[in-house]
Design a protein around this motif. Sequence first.
Motif, short mmCIF file in Angstrom:
data_model
loop_
_atom_site.label_atom_id
_atom_site.label_comp_id
_atom_site.label_asym_id
_atom_site.label_seq_id
_atom_site.Cartn_x
_atom_site.Cartn_y
_atom_site.Cartn_z
N ALA A 1 7.38 9.22 10.52
CA ALA A 1 6.45 9.19 9.38
C ALA A 1 5.38 10.27 9.53
O ALA A 1 4.99 10.93 8.55
N LEU A 2 4.88 10.46 10.75
CA LEU A 2 3.88 11.50 10.99
C LEU A 2 4.49 12.89 10.84
O LEU A 2 3.83 13.82 10.35
N LEU A 3 5.74 13.06 11.26
CA LEU A 3 6.43 14.34 11.06
C LEU A 3 6.50 14.68 9.57
O LEU A 3 6.18 15.80 9.15
N LEU A 4 6.91 13.70 8.79
CA LEU A 4 7.01 13.91 7.35
C LEU A 4 5.63 14.19 6.75
O LEU A 4 5.49 15.07 5.89
N ALA A 5 4.60 13.48 7.22
CA ALA A 5 3.25 13.70 6.71
C ALA A 5 2.77 15.11 7.04
O ALA A 5 2.17 15.79 6.19
N SER B 1 0.84 -1.19 0.00
CA SER B 1 0.00 0.00 0.00
C SER B 1 0.87 1.24 0.00
O SER B 1 2.07 1.18 0.27
N VAL B 2 0.25 2.36 -0.29
CA VAL B 2 1.00 3.61 -0.34
C VAL B 2 1.61 3.92 1.02
O VAL B 2 2.77 4.33 1.12
N GLU B 3 0.83 3.70 2.09
CA GLU B 3 1.37 4.03 3.42
C GLU B 3 2.49 3.09 3.82
O GLU B 3 3.44 3.48 4.50
N GLN B 4 2.41 1.81 3.37
CA GLN B 4 3.49 0.89 3.67
C GLN B 4 4.77 1.29 2.93
O GLN B 4 5.87 1.22 3.49
N ALA B 5 4.62 1.70 1.68
CA ALA B 5 5.79 2.18 0.94
C ALA B 5 6.36 3.44 1.59
O ALA B 5 7.59 3.62 1.68
N TRP B 6 5.48 4.30 2.07
CA TRP B 6 5.90 5.52 2.77
C TRP B 6 6.68 5.16 4.04
O TRP B 6 7.75 5.72 4.31
N LEU B 7 6.16 4.20 4.80
CA LEU B 7 6.83 3.79 6.03
C LEU B 7 8.20 3.19 5.74
O LEU B 7 9.16 3.45 6.47
N LYS B 8 8.30 2.40 4.69
CA LYS B 8 9.60 1.80 4.35
C LYS B 8 10.61 2.87 3.97
O LYS B 8 11.79 2.79 4.34
N LEU B 9 10.16 3.89 3.25
CA LEU B 9 11.05 4.99 2.91
C LEU B 9 11.51 5.71 4.18
O LEU B 9 12.71 5.98 4.35
N VAL B 10 10.57 6.00 5.06
CA VAL B 10 10.91 6.68 6.31
C VAL B 10 11.87 5.84 7.14
O VAL B 10 12.86 6.34 7.68
N GLN B 11 11.58 4.55 7.26
CA GLN B 11 12.43 3.67 8.06
C GLN B 11 13.86 3.67 7.55
O GLN B 11 14.81 3.76 8.33
N ALA C 1 -4.43 6.87 6.32
CA ALA C 1 -4.01 5.46 6.36
C ALA C 1 -3.03 5.22 7.50
O ALA C 1 -3.10 4.21 8.19
N LEU C 2 -2.11 6.18 7.73
CA LEU C 2 -1.17 6.04 8.85
C LEU C 2 -1.91 6.07 10.18
O LEU C 2 -1.62 5.28 11.09
N VAL C 3 -2.87 6.98 10.29
CA VAL C 3 -3.65 7.09 11.52
C VAL C 3 -4.46 5.82 11.75
O VAL C 3 -4.63 5.35 12.88
#
Length: 361
Positions: free
Chosen positions: A70-74, A16-26, A351-353
Amino acid sequence: MGPTPFIAAQPMPAPSVEQAWLKLVQAQVQGSLVELLELPDEAGLDIRWTEALGHVREFVLRPSRRLRPALLLAGYCLARGSAAAPAGLWRFAAGLELLHTCQVIHDDVTEEAVLRRGGLAMHFLLAPGRIGQDLAVVVGDHLFARALETMLSASLPGAAQATQYCLRLCRYTAVGQYAALERGGVSPADTSVRQALRAVRLKTMRQGFCSPLVGGAMLAGADDALRLRLARVGCDVALAWQLREELIGLFGDGRGSGRGTSCDFTLGRRTFPLVAACSRASPEVRRELVALWALPPEAKDDAALARARRLVEEAGGRVATERLVARASRGAVRALAALPNPNGLRDLLQALVGQLTHRME
């Protein structure tokens, strides 16, 4: 015998988009943390500290969802209307993660936790008994200082203001922790539902969901109206998270939470489900609940736990807590709906929330 037929593997579902986002952040935050924990200026200070720093690095770099960065970036990208992130933002995000890790280490000492993120808690890594707890407090102080150095030195215009905001919420966290510890000996029957809910709200600051959302927006130069809407999202999500954590602390085993499996009953914590049950129970049931919670840890066996769970559930403590979780989750959804949605960034945040309100770390 003919050739073995080729059997294609089952297609993997696309992330999902949020999972890809999380992997980038991680990945980005992990790299920044590795850099921040390389401290050549401390190399010659004390050989014992050099050894301890190895444990610190291992602890900080353990696999984690890094939801706060991830929330900071969002928050930053939502305020900017773009998914582009400057290098300084990653440094600030890593500093925020160090600040959270400091709180985690101190929490584990006060709560006598054994496990954290799939390994031993910091005080168990450093030394046995009281000396390990004392050393862990010092390590937490060290990470606090490193976090502030990092956040204030991030090359972003609003770094000082955003750091001040995060520290203000840290102060509120300390108030909540103090109140919880100071009232540890107070009977749950002598605590009102209003007092218990106020204590939960103070403890929600510890989850640190307002800090990254609002801090990210501040770094992007957001106006007061957007900051306020993001703060409402963070507060409602944190309230749902904390109440769900207290349900898990009594009725669950803590798997997936990043913590050990000791429950709040064993530790004698006066959590909201217990207070809500006491407020609704008959005098006889209330006295039994108080007596169960007052048992020494070695007497809180499976039978005592099962009885405590049954009494809390029958008195309505579980249902009352679940209703508040649902109400806070709905509040977060309403607050999210009031946000702008440039380039689908609000949908990403939603999605993150959603992961947070379903109790994932």
